[in-house]
Structures are given as structure tokens and as C-alpha cells.
Design a protein around this motif. Sequence first.
Motif, PDB file in Angstrom:
ATOM      1  N   ALA A  26      35.557  49.527 105.485  1.00 33.35           N
ATOM      2  CA  ALA A  26      34.592  50.483 104.926  1.00 33.35           C
ATOM      3  C   ALA A  26      34.931  50.842 103.485  1.00 33.35           C
ATOM      4  N   TYR A  27      33.914  50.783 102.628  1.00 36.56           N
ATOM      5  CA  TYR A  27      33.997  51.271 101.249  1.00 36.56           C
ATOM      6  C   TYR A  27      33.435  52.696 101.238  1.00 36.56           C
ATOM      7  N   LYS A  28      34.167  53.626 100.636  1.00 38.30           N
ATOM      8  CA  LYS A  28      33.758  55.027 100.685  1.00 38.30           C
ATOM      9  C   LYS A  28      33.612  55.611  99.286  1.00 38.30           C
ATOM     10  N   LEU A  29      32.534  56.362  99.104  1.00 39.62           N
ATOM     11  CA  LEU A  29      32.286  57.037  97.830  1.00 39.62           C
ATOM     12  C   LEU A  29      33.203  58.245  97.705  1.00 39.62           C
ATOM     13  N   LEU A  30      33.963  58.300  96.618  1.00 39.63           N
ATOM     14  CA  LEU A  30      34.854  59.439  96.370  1.00 39.63           C
ATOM     15  C   LEU A  30      34.154  60.388  95.397  1.00 39.63           C
ATOM     16  N   THR A  31      33.497  61.390  95.944  1.00 36.38           N
ATOM     17  CA  THR A  31      32.678  62.270  95.102  1.00 36.38           C
ATOM     18  C   THR A  31      33.521  63.060  94.108  1.00 36.38           C
ATOM     19  N   HIS A  32      34.773  63.353  94.456  1.00 34.57           N
ATOM     20  CA  HIS A  32      35.621  64.097  93.526  1.00 34.57           C
ATOM     21  C   HIS A  32      36.111  63.207  92.384  1.00 34.57           C
ATOM     22  N   SER A  33      35.903  61.892  92.505  1.00 36.06           N
ATOM     23  CA  SER A  33      36.308  60.963  91.439  1.00 36.06           C
ATOM     24  C   SER A  33      35.121  60.548  90.570  1.00 36.06           C
ATOM     25  N   GLU A  34      34.085  61.327  90.588  1.00 37.78           N
ATOM     26  CA  GLU A  34      32.874  61.013  89.825  1.00 37.78           C
ATOM     27  C   GLU A  34      33.037  61.454  88.371  1.00 37.78           C
ATOM     28  N   TYR A  35      32.742  60.540  87.454  1.00 39.04           N
ATOM     29  CA  TYR A  35      32.793  60.852  86.026  1.00 39.04           C
ATOM     30  C   TYR A  35      31.371  61.037  85.503  1.00 39.04           C
ATOM     31  N   SER A  36      31.240  61.940  84.542  1.00 39.31           N
ATOM     32  CA  SER A  36      29.936  62.215  83.940  1.00 39.31           C
ATOM     33  C   SER A  36      30.191  63.044  82.685  1.00 39.31           C
ATOM     34  N   ILE A  80      40.914  59.624  80.588  1.00 37.14           N
ATOM     35  CA  ILE A  80      41.873  58.998  81.493  1.00 37.14           C
ATOM     36  C   ILE A  80      41.138  58.751  82.805  1.00 37.14           C
ATOM     37  N   TYR A  81      41.237  57.527  83.328  1.00 31.43           N
ATOM     38  CA  TYR A  81      40.570  57.214  84.596  1.00 31.43           C
ATOM     39  C   TYR A  81      41.599  57.249  85.725  1.00 31.43           C
ATOM     40  N   LYS A  82      41.385  58.137  86.675  1.00 30.41           N
ATOM     41  CA  LYS A  82      42.362  58.359  87.737  1.00 30.41           C
ATOM     42  C   LYS A  82      42.022  57.613  89.020  1.00 30.41           C
ATOM     43  N   SER A  83      40.916  56.861  89.009  1.00 27.64           N
ATOM     44  CA  SER A  83      40.546  55.982  90.116  1.00 27.64           C
ATOM     45  C   SER A  83      40.572  56.715  91.442  1.00 27.64           C
ATOM     46  N   VAL A  84      41.215  56.113  92.463  1.00 23.34           N
ATOM     47  CA  VAL A  84      41.253  56.734  93.790  1.00 23.34           C
ATOM     48  C   VAL A  84      42.450  57.670  93.929  1.00 23.34           C
ATOM     49  N   ALA A  88      38.765  63.538  89.243  1.00 24.39           N
ATOM     50  CA  ALA A  88      38.435  63.446  87.822  1.00 24.39           C
ATOM     51  C   ALA A  88      38.496  64.823  87.178  1.00 24.39           C
ATOM     52  N   ASP A  89      39.079  64.872  85.993  1.00 21.03           N
ATOM     53  CA  ASP A  89      39.116  66.112  85.223  1.00 21.03           C
ATOM     54  C   ASP A  89      38.219  65.925  84.002  1.00 21.03           C
ATOM     55  N   LEU A  90      37.004  66.449  84.109  1.00 16.76           N
ATOM     56  CA  LEU A  90      36.023  66.242  83.042  1.00 16.76           C
ATOM     57  C   LEU A  90      36.147  67.261  81.914  1.00 16.76           C
ATOM     58  N   SER A  91      37.014  68.248  82.090  1.00 23.55           N
ATOM     59  CA  SER A  91      37.121  69.303  81.080  1.00 23.55           C
ATOM     60  C   SER A  91      37.908  68.847  79.858  1.00 23.55           C
ATOM     61  N   LYS A  92      38.627  67.726  79.985  1.00 20.47           N
ATOM     62  CA  LYS A  92      39.498  67.299  78.890  1.00 20.47           C
ATOM     63  C   LYS A  92      39.298  65.827  78.524  1.00 20.47           C
ATOM     64  N   PRO A  93      38.174  65.503  77.892  1.00 20.80           N
ATOM     65  CA  PRO A  93      38.042  64.120  77.404  1.00 20.80           C
ATOM     66  C   PRO A  93      39.046  63.866  76.286  1.00 20.80           C
ATOM     67  N   ILE A  94      39.604  62.661  76.247  1.00 19.20           N
ATOM     68  CA  ILE A  94      40.500  62.315  75.140  1.00 19.20           C
ATOM     69  C   ILE A  94      39.708  62.278  73.844  1.00 19.20           C
ATOM     70  N   ASP A  95      38.478  61.790  73.933  1.00 16.50           N
ATOM     71  CA  ASP A  95      37.617  61.720  72.753  1.00 16.50           C
ATOM     72  C   ASP A  95      36.162  61.857  73.181  1.00 16.50           C
ATOM     73  N   LYS A  96      35.388  62.551  72.363  1.00 14.00           N
ATOM     74  CA  LYS A  96      33.959  62.716  72.617  1.00 14.00           C
ATOM     75  C   LYS A  96      33.231  62.634  71.285  1.00 14.00           C
ATOM     76  N   GLN A 560      46.748  67.266  98.138  1.00 13.26           N
ATOM     77  CA  GLN A 560      46.500  68.362  97.211  1.00 13.26           C
ATOM     78  C   GLN A 560      45.136  68.215  96.555  1.00 13.26           C
ATOM     79  N   ASN A 561      44.782  66.987  96.163  1.00  9.52           N
ATOM     80  CA  ASN A 561      43.474  66.757  95.541  1.00  9.52           C
ATOM     81  C   ASN A 561      42.357  67.080  96.515  1.00  9.52           C
TER      82      ASN A 561
END
Length: 571
Positions: A26-36, A80-84, A88-96, A560-561
Motif C-alpha cells: 500500500a502507498y499512503k498519502l502523508l498529509t503532514h508531509s504536504e508542501y505548499s 528542506i524536503y523531509k520526505s516521509v 513539513a515545516d512551511l514557516s521557514k523556506p530557505i528562499d522565497k 513525535q511527528n
Amino acid sequence: MLKMAAEGGGKEMNEIKSQFSTREGAYKLLTHSEYSRPNRVPFNSQGSNPVRVSFVNVNDQSGNGERICFNVGRELYFYIYKSVRKAADLSKPIDKRIYKGTQPTCHDFNHLTATAESVSLLVGFSAGQVQLIDPIKKETSKLFNEERLIDKSRVTCVKWVPGSESLFLVAHSSGSMYLYNVEHTCGTTAPHYQLLKQGESYSVHTCKSKSTRNPLLKWTVGEGALNEFSFSPDGKFLACASQDGFLRVFNFDAVELHGTMKSYFGGLLCVCWSPDGKYIVSGGEDDLVTVWCFADCRVIARGHGHKSWVSVVAFDHYTTSVEESEPMEFSGSDEDFQEQMHSGRERANSTQSRLSKRNSTDSRPVSVTYRFGSVGQDTQLCLWDLTEDILFPHLPLSRTRTHTNVMNASGSDGSSSLPAPLPRSNSLPHSAANSKSAVTDNPIAAGVSKFATLSLHDRKERHPDKDHKRNHSMGHISSKSSDKLNLLTKTKTDPAKTLGTQLCPRMEDVPLLEPLICKKIAHERLTVLIFLEDCIVTACQEGFICTWARPGKVGLLSSQNQASSPSGTVV
């Protein structure tokens, strides 16, 4: 009651899937790993360019060296891409970056030069410019085609030339491609060109100037937009998907056409290579995926599962299982350039070597399975298996290297009585062109030293009855490219006559693949499909980049995540 039943059925059909199963599990969607974008608000995609994603590994000592870049509307993000592994921490992009007056359309990292301190990222734009930036140092190095003197149309695809730290290739919706060197300038006036090579529906020009300047080469390919191109795993060949419905495969070093394929209907939008370089898959406006054999220069299968245009096709290197034979030999490469590209191509070939070692068992052949995927405007993800019963339909288990043509229109020796796409020598697994040597007699602009020993002669064998004009149902074709097309060789055959030929066999003449899975996974059209070791990455036009954990990989997430995100999302 009927109305309620209909509504219920419609709701069920419209449900977005969060997991799917294949033979691996099974492949599972990790909603907490969603980038946007940081605010996680769906992007209003009307009139915007497709969301694209690029990855690079910077070999960070922390063990988390994966970096992700994606564009949404006028914005470009680098995280930074944290994969599985972690949320994802969207509050701190390295660059925007937010652009005015133009939008990012595509981008590509140079994997050869990437370090934890610096990366080279090329970004193409809707107005035609290409920018070289370093999102770690937060520097903007150079802007190419700044005054739009080279090409005013949208950049559709940009990629570093495999194995090179300085060369990159850019495709435009005008139907032209340009080869650049990051160390050269573009000049303050429109470039002048001289013809280097001309063939059926393509021409290549060098930049004519006293001093070396960009672009080094200009390719004009087909009619209408050049939607995507892809380098072969060894970096020697280039596959181009065009709005005129043609796949054209070039020997990139020799600037020569190797083979051609025509879509069943409409334009081709995407293209990719198998890990061993033996097969090319394309997709487009005919809602199909088409598998093309590189050695035989013919369509060997089509896949039907999408209900709308196919926007991305990609091979899964980690699930593909291939029995690898001796490497194929190709001709036409310049020796000096081969040496220059050696290190990068060795890296590109590592997947091929890994597949060979993994699947070699004594002297007995093993089963052949290529896994590839596709996503489309129908918001569906399809996974496909290309197996040996399709690849070698008439061969016993102790098969030889001979491929039998399954087309009804072809003879038993694989040759066709209908117009062939190329001289027969190009349909052989090992090109006979080694025996043909030629010396250039035309001057070539300084700075293009790798092309200095190329053959400039046209191929002697011609097929005037073959046609590369667009299908009668093509849309979105730029009329601005008509002037450039006068340079190309023209033929008189009705384009509809390609149907039923080796260029475009009829549906009943080739095997029809059915997808392993076909799942609706987004609300908006899908624009990204990338296979990584631990996961599959998809993205839709709303600006959401999703991570699908491979079977058995969800356990890598720390408790923890998961505890910090009970609802499945990070706030």
C-alpha cells in the motif's frame, strides 16, 4: 430516490483517494508531509502556468540533504524536503521569490555542482527569460535572454546538459530550443545564425558573431510549441515532445535525427526515458500513454486509462526490474565531448548498472518489468507495468535479441511497406553509421568546440512521401513560428496518412495496456509526478505538493511527528 442515488454515486466517484495498493503493498498519502505556500490556501490557478517541482540532494552531513523547489503562480519556493521522515515545516523556506510581470514556468538543479553551501538553479519564465540563481546563498547570478532578443515566447522546459557544469538547454513555445553556456553573455543585439544542419522538420543553427556569445546553438523542431524534452540516461540522446503531435529523438552530440513517432491524436505534452534508455514513453492530448522502442524506432504499446490530457509521464527506477544485456553502442559522438561528459554520464548510468546487478541470476533470464506512472488533467494518477509479454510478444522464454514487429502493416522482418520514419539503418539496435565518416567543410562559431568535428552532410536516404505536418485537430499552435518553418524541408503527404504506418500504428495494431491503478488524487489537474526512493511525489495546479509513502516506509515517521499532528495536518 433516483436523484439521491445519482448524487450518492457522483459523490463516491468524486472522492479523492489517500492510498492505493499494488503488488508491492500500500502507498499512503502523508498529509503532514504536504508542501505548499506557507498559508496552505488553495491557489487560484486560472491562467497560471503549471506548478512544477525540482529536487536536489546537497549531501548535507545531517543526513537530510534533500531540497525541493516549486513554483506557484508568481512565486518560487525553496525548502528542506523531509520526505516521509518528518512533517513539513512551511514557516521557514530557505528562499522565497515573488516575480512581477512574468511567472516561473519550469526549473532544474545542476546535480553535479550542488553542495550544502551552494546550488545552481535555472528558472525559465513565461516571458522567455532564463534566470540562474543560488537559493542557498540567495544570489541571482545571471539573466539570459533578458531583453527577449533571442526568443519572446514562454519557456516550456529547461535542463542542464548531463555531465556539464556550464551547458544548459532551453525549449520555448515557439518550437525552438537554445543551447547556452552560463559563462557566456547574450549580447545586446538580436543574434545572427548560420545553418549547421538541416533535416526533416528540423534545423540547427550556430550563433554567428565575432566573439563567443549565447546561444551556442538554435534548434527549430517541428511545428508549434516544443512542450518538453528529455535527455537519455547516458546523456547522448534527446527526446522532444511537440505540439504538432510528433516525438522526435535526436543524437544530441551529432545533431542528427534518430527516430520519430506520431501521436494518435493531438499534441504531445510530455516524454521520459526508461532507466536503461531502451524505451521512451510519451503522453498528450490523445489521453494515451505511448511506449516507443528506441532500437526499433517503433511504437510497441499504448496505454489507455486517463479521461483527459496526460500532463506528465515518469519511470519508477526503484520498482523497475530489468534483465540488462550488453550496453548498446551508438555512433556520432565527438570524442572530446565524450571525455568532457564522462563523469556525469557515469553517474547517469548508475541506475542502469544497479538494475543489471540486481537482476542478474546465473545465466538464466529473469522477468522484465518496467514500472512507469502518469498524471493528467483528469486529476488521476495511473501506474503501469510494461512486461516481457508486451516487449517480446512472439519470443520463447529463451529469447534472442531479435524483436518481432507486431504491426499488421509490417512484414515479417519488421520492415514496413508503408512510409518508414527513417532510413533502415536507423532502425537497427547498433547503428551502422560508424562506417560513415565525413569532414566538416563549414565554419562553426567559436565556443562550440564540441561540435567542431560533426558531420554536416544531409542523410542521403530520404523519404519524400513522409510528412511531419500537424494533425488536423491540433490546438494552441503558435503562428509566430511560421517564418522559421520556411527553413525546414517540406513534404506533400496528407498528415492524416500517418495513421496506420510505423509512425502511428492503428489502435488494433499494437498491444493496449491497462493501468495497474487509476486513482483520483486531487481536485485540480495534476502537473507533477516524481518517483523517489521512499515515496512518490505529486502536485496539482492548486499548489499542493503531496508525498505518498512507499509500502513499508510509513514506519520511518517518528511518533513525535504523528503526535504533533493528530488531524493529519500541521497548523
